[in-house]
Design a protein around this motif. Structure first.
Motif, PDB file in Angstrom:
ATOM      1  N   ILE A   1       0.866  -1.180   0.000  1.00 62.11           N
ATOM      2  CA  ILE A   1       0.000   0.000   0.000  1.00 62.11           C
ATOM      3  C   ILE A   1       0.898   1.223   0.000  1.00 62.11           C
TER       4      ILE A   1
ATOM      5  N   ILE B   1      -2.497  -0.335  -4.201  1.00 56.51           N
ATOM      6  CA  ILE B   1      -3.520   0.667  -3.956  1.00 56.51           C
ATOM      7  C   ILE B   1      -2.848   1.978  -3.567  1.00 56.51           C
TER       8      ILE B   1
ATOM      9  N   MET C   1      -3.276   5.102  -1.190  1.00 54.29           N
ATOM     10  CA  MET C   1      -4.012   5.564  -0.019  1.00 54.29           C
ATOM     11  C   MET C   1      -3.930   7.079   0.094  1.00 54.29           C
TER      12      MET C   1
ATOM     13  N   ARG D   1      -6.731   1.950  -8.335  1.00 53.82           N
ATOM     14  CA  ARG D   1      -7.427   1.535  -7.112  1.00 53.82           C
ATOM     15  C   ARG D   1      -6.980   2.433  -5.963  1.00 53.82           C
ATOM     16  N   THR D   2      -7.947   2.963  -5.213  1.00 50.94           N
ATOM     17  CA  THR D   2      -7.606   3.922  -4.173  1.00 50.94           C
ATOM     18  C   THR D   2      -8.240   3.551  -2.835  1.00 50.94           C
ATOM     19  N   MET D   3      -7.628   4.065  -1.778  1.00 47.23           N
ATOM     20  CA  MET D   3      -8.121   3.839  -0.424  1.00 47.23           C
ATOM     21  C   MET D   3      -8.160   5.166   0.331  1.00 47.23           C
TER      22      MET D   3
ATOM     23  N   HIS E   1      -8.856   7.520   3.623  1.00 43.22           N
ATOM     24  CA  HIS E   1      -9.076   7.481   5.064  1.00 43.22           C
ATOM     25  C   HIS E   1     -10.451   8.084   5.348  1.00 43.22           C
TER      26      HIS E   1
ATOM     27  N   ASP F   1     -12.341   0.204  -0.561  1.00 45.79           N
ATOM     28  CA  ASP F   1     -11.239   0.049   0.387  1.00 45.79           C
ATOM     29  C   ASP F   1     -11.135   1.315   1.224  1.00 45.79           C
ATOM     30  N   ILE F   2     -11.244   1.186   2.545  1.00 45.57           N
ATOM     31  CA  ILE F   2     -11.200   2.371   3.403  1.00 45.57           C
ATOM     32  C   ILE F   2     -10.376   2.099   4.660  1.00 45.57           C
TER      33      ILE F   2
END
Length: 615
Positions: A323, A351, A353, A380-382, A384, A409-410
């Motif tokens: 990540i 990913i 973030m 693809r991202t995450m 917060h 995705d979090i």
């Protein structure tokens, strides 16, 4: 005639709000303390309800337990406050035929982590003992949103006393508890646990309370109660008000009787006038003994859309996963950020973030940037999600938007307090902690909103939680991880670590956990930034050796960058041995440093493959 005996043949009218009247007198501090400070006023309010025709009054003890009284420094006066409250209510009743119920209010709201359930039960047991010793006619458990708290309280009190117990839930939406359980099922369960009267109070006005009772069956061995608010609340010049015509409330009381309620009173906003009007309508009515409950239309909840990409918490259990964090900009020039994210993703990051206004300083919205990266560049991202910036309304709306955008995705975090950021006077919301947020997101995954209302479709979130290993007692931090797993966390992402010894210590302390961990590595860019991280950023600590190595570069930026990367590679040598998950934090927008570390991870993995092949 006893309280339960009376309910067999009568519809009893209960009193209305105590707090509303005290509020009208300008008393908005601890209402329970008024039992001692203004006993004449409390007795006067009781007498007003009795004069209005109330058959049942409740003691002014809703929040008179040690946990709630501690907010006012009154936790050592539980016995005194409750004893006086019972005596005032009984004095007001005198030789009349009214019944006195000892009021015991819920402790939990949406937040559950402030105090444990055992602590709550201990406090309620202490309070209840005083009320029971005062020889009241029954106990009134009211305004319980958390069904677990209510059921455990009923079980505990049923072992302590044979007095009648009134157990009342509160709902955000008619007919549904916040855990998604139907009101009918909840009341049946309370009846089985030994409650003698089961029902509803607070939050909803008459209209929605009646609507909620339409789907409730008559209990087999208990009676129904209803204490609606006067109306939905409003705010006028900063004061809470309830606008309700008296006759409207009285007509609603009749409809509640028609739905099976035998104990009918009022909650927030109701006054002796409301109770007087209700009594006039109810006094000659007999309770109903037969009712056909309205069949609630079952709402079909669709399964979540199958995600094309495997959840990271599954992938990392069997192979290397990386990540990379890249903070969104503090300005409106996003081109460099987008270019950095594209480059990092093409280099093999699983990913990208993005923090949620880290250090409480505003940045471009991570949901906006996540959407741009996903929809325009296939990244693809995450994002917060902090508890700091949004109340429950905003949190649910934000999460529903993320799900609609396909950002599943979090990372849930509490969030740095606003006082450390650009706007120290701004409000930190914190309606919930990160623990409770995890549980609520899991509830969305079941297709249930925060209020318990069906969402018609399940969300599909993979939930990461934060892990700070840079603490004095690592065991305590690990215990918190265990709690987060209980609440539904799928995996963990750690704060950056700066010694190999700490990485090994983390491995030993967490190897029993079912949820995988991504170890955080962040390359240092300069001695100044190293000192800042060590001394000022919460959750980050550097070793003396690392600080000395950065200081020895003498302020030469190229040397500092090289040394920062060298230190990070040394840490990766250890991290890659013990953890499949690596979390690389990009300093500022210098993603070229992160790329070097990603390439180094690939080299380590290739070397390990070669070693295994030769064995």
């Amino acid at each position: 005639m006893g309280f339960l005996e009376a309910l067999k043949t009568q519809v009893l009218t209960a009193d209305g709000a105590m707090g509303t009247l005290l509020y009208a007198y300008g008393l908005d501090n601890c209402h329970e303390e008024m039992n001692i400070i203004k006993p004449d006023l409390i007795e006067k309010i009781h007498l007003e309800y009795i004069t209005a025709g109330a058959d049942v009054i409740q003691t002014n003890t809703y929040g008179a337990n040690a946990i709630k009284l501690a907010r006012y420094g009154l936790q050592d006066r539980v016995t005194e406050i409750n004893e006086v409250a019972v005596s005032l209510a009984k004095k007001a009743v005198g030789t009349g035929n009214q019944f006195v119920l000892g009021s015991i209010g819920a402790v939990r709201g949406v937040r559950k982590s402030d105090v444990t359930l055992d602590e709550i039960l201990t406090a309620i047991k202490e309070q209840a003992k005083v009320i029971i010793d005062g020889k009241v006619d029954g106990l009134l458990l009211e305004t319980y949103y958390d069904f677990e708290e209510l059921t455990e309280t009923v079980k505990m009190l049923r072992e302590e006393t044979s007095l009648p117990i009134v157990a009342q839930v509160s709902m955000h939406d008619p007919g549904i508890l916040i855990n998604g359980m139907s009101l009918n099922d909840a009341l049946k369960q309370l009846e089985k646990l030994g409650a003698d009267i089961v029902g509803v109070n607070c939050r909803l006005g008459p209209h929605h309370t009646i609507q909620a009772f339409e789907g409730v069956e008559l209990p087999e061995n208990a009676f129904l109660s209803a204490y609606p608010n006067a109306s939905l609340l409003d705010i006028e010049e900063g004061r809470v008000i309830y606008e309700s015509e008296i006759d409207y409330f009285a007509r609603a009381a009749v409809q509640l009787r028609n739905q099976g309620a035998r104990l009918i009173g009022g909650c927030c906003g109701t006054t002796p006038k409301h109770i007087e009007a209700a009594k006039k309508r109810l006094q000659y009515m007999q309770p109903i003994s037969v009712k056909k409950a309205k069949v609630q239309k079952e709402i079909f909840i669709q399964e979540a859309d199958p995600t094309i990409l495997e959840p990271l918490h599954e992938k990392v259990k069997r192979e290397r996963s990386v990540i990379v964090e890249l903070d969104t900009p503090r300005h409106l020039e996003i081109e460099a950020f987008v270019e950095g994210a594209k480059t990092l993703y093409s280099e093999g990051a699983d990913i990208i973030m993005m923090a949620d206004n880290s250090l409480a300083s505003p940045r471009v919205s991570n949901i906006a940037m996540g959407s741009i990266l996903k929809l325009q560049h296939g990244i693809r991202t995450m994002p917060h999600i902090t508890c700091r910036d949004r109340n429950l309304i905003g949190l649910q709306s934000h999460l529903m938007g993320l799900n609609a955008l396909g950002l599943h995705d979090i990372l849930t975090v509490t969030g740095d307090p606003t006082k450390v950021g650009d706007f120290p006077g701004a409000t930190s919301v914190y309606d919930v902690s990160s623990l409770e947020l995890i549980s609520l997101i899991k509830q969305l995954n079941d297709g249930i909103s925060f209020s318990g209302k069906p969402l018609r479709k399940k969300s599909n979130f993979s939930i990461a939680a934060a892990f700070n290993p840079n603490v004095r007692v690592l065991e305590r931090a690990v215990a918190r991880l265990e709690k987060k797993i209980e609440h539904g966390a799928d995996y963990f992402i750690s704060q950056p670590v700066y010694t190999s010894e700490k990485i090994i210590e983390i491995h030993e302390a967490t190897k029993h956990l079912s949820a995988p961990i991504y170890i955080g590595i962040m390359p240092l860019t300069s001695f100044r930034s190293a000192e800042f991280l060590h001394h000022e950023v919460p959750g980050i600590k550097l070793s003396e050796e690392v600080l000395n190595r950065m200081e020895s570069c003498g302020g030469d930026s190229e040397k500092e960058t090289a040394e920062g990367i060298a230190i990070a590679k040394e840490l990766l040598n250890t991290a890659a041995k013990y953890f499949n998950g690596i979390y690389l934090i990009t300093p500022f927008i210098r993603y070229e440093m992160t790329i070097k570390l990603m390439q180094y991870i690939n080299q380590l993995d290739e070397q390990n493959k070669g070693v295994k092949a030769n064995v």
